[in-house]
Each structure stands twice: as structure tokens, then as C-alpha cells.
Design an enzyme around this catalytic site. Sequence first.
Site, PDB file in Angstrom:
ATOM      1  N   LYS A 135      18.325 -35.934 123.829  1.00  0.00           N
ATOM      2  CA  LYS A 135      19.123 -35.006 122.699  1.00  0.00           C
ATOM      3  C   LYS A 135      17.942 -33.667 122.732  1.00  0.00           C
ATOM      4  CE  LYS A 135      16.190 -35.603 118.919  1.00  0.00           C
ATOM      5  NZ  LYS A 135      15.090 -34.439 118.319  1.00  0.00           N
TER       6      LYS A 135
ATOM      7  N   ASP B  59      17.034 -40.419 113.162  1.00  0.00           N
ATOM      8  CA  ASP B  59      18.046 -39.697 114.391  1.00  0.00           C
ATOM      9  C   ASP B  59      18.864 -40.536 115.010  1.00  0.00           C
ATOM     10  OD1 ASP B  59      17.197 -37.104 114.328  1.00  0.00           O
ATOM     11  OD2 ASP B  59      15.676 -37.379 116.365  1.00  0.00           O
TER      12      ASP B  59
HETATM   13  C1  SUD Z   1      12.423 -34.345 113.691  1.00  0.00           C
HETATM   14  C2  SUD Z   1      13.581 -35.033 114.365  1.00  0.00           C
HETATM   15  C3  SUD Z   1      14.635 -34.254 114.535  1.00  0.00           C
HETATM   16  O1  SUD Z   1      15.566 -34.590 115.295  1.00  0.00           O
HETATM   17  O2  SUD Z   1      13.512 -35.557 115.961  1.00  0.00           O
HETATM   18  P1  SUD Z   1      12.277 -35.788 116.586  1.00  0.00           P
HETATM   19  O3  SUD Z   1      11.250 -34.867 116.670  1.00  0.00           O
HETATM   20  O4  SUD Z   1      11.394 -37.179 116.294  1.00  0.00           O
HETATM   21  O5  SUD Z   1      12.999 -36.174 118.022  1.00  0.00           O
HETATM   22  C4  SUD Z   1      14.027 -36.061 113.753  1.00  0.00           C
HETATM   23  O6  SUD Z   1      14.399 -35.960 112.319  1.00  0.00           O
HETATM   24  C5  SUD Z   1      12.899 -37.349 113.418  1.00  0.00           C
HETATM   25  O7  SUD Z   1      13.966 -38.689 113.382  1.00  0.00           O
HETATM   26  P2  SUD Z   1      13.270 -39.993 113.877  1.00  0.00           P
HETATM   27  O8  SUD Z   1      12.409 -39.903 114.864  1.00  0.00           O
HETATM   28  O9  SUD Z   1      14.387 -41.130 113.766  1.00  0.00           O
HETATM   29  O10 SUD Z   1      12.354 -40.151 112.354  1.00  0.00           O
HETATM   30  P3  SUD Z   1      12.046 -41.520 111.501  1.00  0.00           P
HETATM   31  O11 SUD Z   1      11.542 -42.728 112.499  1.00  0.00           O
HETATM   32  O12 SUD Z   1      13.211 -41.859 110.442  1.00  0.00           O
HETATM   33  O13 SUD Z   1      10.903 -41.007 110.683  1.00  0.00           O
HETATM   34  C6  SUD Z   1       9.495 -40.627 111.150  1.00  0.00           C
HETATM   35  C7  SUD Z   1       8.672 -39.951 110.298  1.00  0.00           C
HETATM   36  O14 SUD Z   1       9.137 -38.611 110.428  1.00  0.00           O
HETATM   37  C8  SUD Z   1       9.306 -38.014 108.891  1.00  0.00           C
HETATM   38  N1  SUD Z   1      10.562 -37.487 108.614  1.00  0.00           N
HETATM   39  C9  SUD Z   1      11.425 -37.962 109.658  1.00  0.00           C
HETATM   40  C10 SUD Z   1      12.849 -37.453 109.118  1.00  0.00           C
HETATM   41  C11 SUD Z   1      13.067 -36.901 108.048  1.00  0.00           C
HETATM   42  N2  SUD Z   1      14.390 -36.378 107.716  1.00  0.00           N
HETATM   43  N3  SUD Z   1      11.985 -36.596 107.007  1.00  0.00           N
HETATM   44  C12 SUD Z   1      10.766 -36.896 107.359  1.00  0.00           C
HETATM   45  O15 SUD Z   1       9.716 -36.647 106.646  1.00  0.00           O
HETATM   46  C13 SUD Z   1       8.713 -39.383 108.048  1.00  0.00           C
HETATM   47  O16 SUD Z   1       7.367 -39.199 107.872  1.00  0.00           O
HETATM   48  C14 SUD Z   1       8.686 -40.545 109.056  1.00  0.00           C
HETATM   49  O17 SUD Z   1       7.855 -41.379 108.610  1.00  0.00           O
END
Ligand code: SUD
Length: 334
Positions: A17, A154
Amino acid sequence: MFVSRTTVGWEALAPAKLNLYLDVLGRRADGFHELEMLMCPVRLFDQLRWTSNDRAEIHFTEGESTERFRFSVAGTDVPSDETNLAMKAAHLLAAEAGVEPYGSLSLTKRIPTQAGMGGGSSDAAATLQLLNQAWGVNYSKQRLTGLAAQLGSDVPFFFAGGPAVCRGRGEILQPQSGLPKLHFVVVKPDESISTKEAFMQLNAGQFDPQKSEGREKPLERLLELLRNGMLTAAAKAMSNSFQSVILASQPILASLQAQMTALNSWGATMTGSGSAFFGLCGTAQQARHLAGKLRAVLEDGSRAGAKHEFGEGHYLRGKTPRTHGTVWTTSTCY
Ligand SMILES: C[C@@](CO)(OP(=O)(O)O)[C@H](O)COP(=O)(O)OP(=O)(O)OC[C@H]1O[C@@H](n2ccc(N)nc2=O)[C@H](O)[C@@H]1O
Ligand SMILES: Nc1ncnc2c1ncn2[C@@H]1O[C@H](COP(=O)(O)OP(=O)(O)O)[C@@H](O)[C@H]1O
């Protein structure tokens, strides 16, 4: 994601994505952050394959596998044990449905890790969908999406089947119709960023409570520009709350973004919590052209031309500071 039967079992393609828009609105009492995002699945896929033990006539005894359920990973150094998100998804579905996990599940990674491209989340969603079929669980998409939210913020997005506005932790989905097919150049530098650490780098001063009151609604404007095919303006309207913080702390990524912007007047935006950057292009041809220009400036001949089954990756080397990474051309899949 795309799930299909094979002669020996089931197969799923798990797309990456891109976040075309990402606003961190504030920190919540539960430690997560309230988000507003526009995410699109793109044509760079991990692949999952499942075969039943009966058909393969195999009895497994080694490694992290139980006798009836085996898991393997190829393509990159993500864990192949119970901590892999695909394994977590398999065990969650099994526990929920009262099934003893069985068969052989193999994951081929092509999506770069810690890139902000959601590879692990997509693998988890695809595993839920794949094993739902393979094990004859037959849960509805809605029920699987509920399980997906337990695996990561996500993960539910990958059940939307196309672009979606994602709010809350990321699990509140509003699928978006009427967006045109979009073409991108994506660069994943060798530097990786942990999602958790990226959130920790944000500080409270960046969450402006007045931001949502009477503001010009930049996400709605971006959606309107995309729907009207006004791609130059849409590219400029893309934004990411993490970008300035990450660029300030990692000069090498600032250099990469500057190099991409110098070659593409439409600019370059970071996806998710990084470290990959993408540039929107008007057509597939323009994307290929931009990728070529990036190679001409940055390419390291020793690794140029590395082929990926679902796109082309090329190793890059910049001047000052030296930037290393891989570039793909890709497009939305919906
Ligand atoms: C930031 C984003 C944006 O698309 O993507 P990535 O960069 O990882 O792809 C996502 O919100 C990532 O989603 P995901 O990778 O599923 O996160 P999770 O496993 O739920 O959380 C990992 C960590 O990120 C933080 N976290 C995540 C989501 C959120 N809304 N708030 C947070 O603070 C928390 O510290 C959590 O411990
Ligand atoms: N199937 C998987 N694919 C990728 N990473 C995984 C997987 N399962 C667990 N992980 C762990 O999750 C971390 C980040 O996952 P990834 O999806 O690549 O990040 P991002 O969402 O930032 O693109 C990796 O460092 C890896 O250790």
C-alpha cells in the site's frame, strides 16, 4: 488481495500500500494515535501459497512447525517463526474457528520491509483470507475484517479491496470509489524505519487540536482533485505528518527526497511511517521515464537490472550523502 485455487491448494497475492495522505491527529489514552489517511493498494505483491498435508503426503517435524502445520518464508529476512504476522493470522483464525492448523503455508516476500508499504499487514490479511478458504472456515469478509483489527492497525485496510480513507487507529474504513488508476515511482532506501519509533518521534506539539476546526479539509480536497483527474494539483496536495520529523532526523532520506523532487516536478512523498518515498506520475510511460532518470543519476551498475516478478527493482547510489535503495514503477490495483 487476490485469492485463487491452485492444483495443490490455494494461493494469495498480498499487495503493498501507499499512503497518499496521512495526518496524525493526536495521541490517545490507549497509547495509539488517532489517524486520518488515504491508502491505495499497489501492484507490488507478496505471495502466499498453501497446500494440504494430505495432498502433499508430508509429515512435518522440524523447526517452528508442528506436525500438521508448517510455515516457511523466502525472499527476505523477516522472521519465519510464530512472530511472523502471517503465522499470527493463522493461529488467530484457527483459535477463533476451533480448527487445528494444518497444511504447508509458504510466504515469498517481495514488498520491502519497514518501508511504510504495509507488507506484514497485507500478509496477515491475505493469510486470513487464504486459510478461511483452505480450512473451510467460510467466515464473512466482515468477520475477517474484525479479526484483522486484532492483528494490527493497518490490517483491516487490505479487506477494503481498493483505496480507502482510514480513521481511528487505521481500522475505521471508508472505501473510495471513482478514483482513477494511478502510476507511481517508489524508492525504498536501505535505511528502514520502525513504525513504533516513528510514532515516538512525534511530539505533542505537532498535534494541533484546532487543526480540525474550520480547516480547509485537505483530504477532501485531495480526493476531489484525484476524482477530477487533476493529478498535478493532487500530487502537491499529498502529505504525511511523519515526513518533516523523519527528514529532520535522517539527512540521507532528506537527500533522497530532494533528488526525487529535482527529477520530478510533481514532488515526492513518504509513505506511512517511512522509509519509502513515492512520486505520482501521469502515465505508466512517465513513471518509467522518471525511473530511468533516477537510475541515470543514482544507479550503481553492479546491481542494476535486478528483476522482481511483479515489477523492476534497481539499486541506486547517490552522490552526497550517498543514497542506496531500490526503485520500482508501480500502479494502483483495484
Ligand atoms: C503508520 C502506518 C500508516 O499506514 O503504517 P506503516 O508505516 O507501519 O506501514 C500504520 O498506522 C501502522 O499500522 P500497523 O503497522 O498495523 O501498526 P500496529 O502494528 O497496530 O502498531 C505498531 C505500533 O505503532 C504505533 N501506532 C500504530 C497505529 C496507530 N494508529 N497509532 C500508533 O501509535 C504503536 O506504537 C504500535 O505499537
Ligand atoms: N510477514 C511479514 N512481513 C514483513 N514484516 C513482518 C512480517 N511479519 C512480521 N514482520 C515484522 O514486522 C516489521 C515491520 O513490518 P512491515 O510490514 O515491513 O513494516 P511497514 O508497515 O512499515 O511497511 C518487520 O521488521 C518484521 O520484523
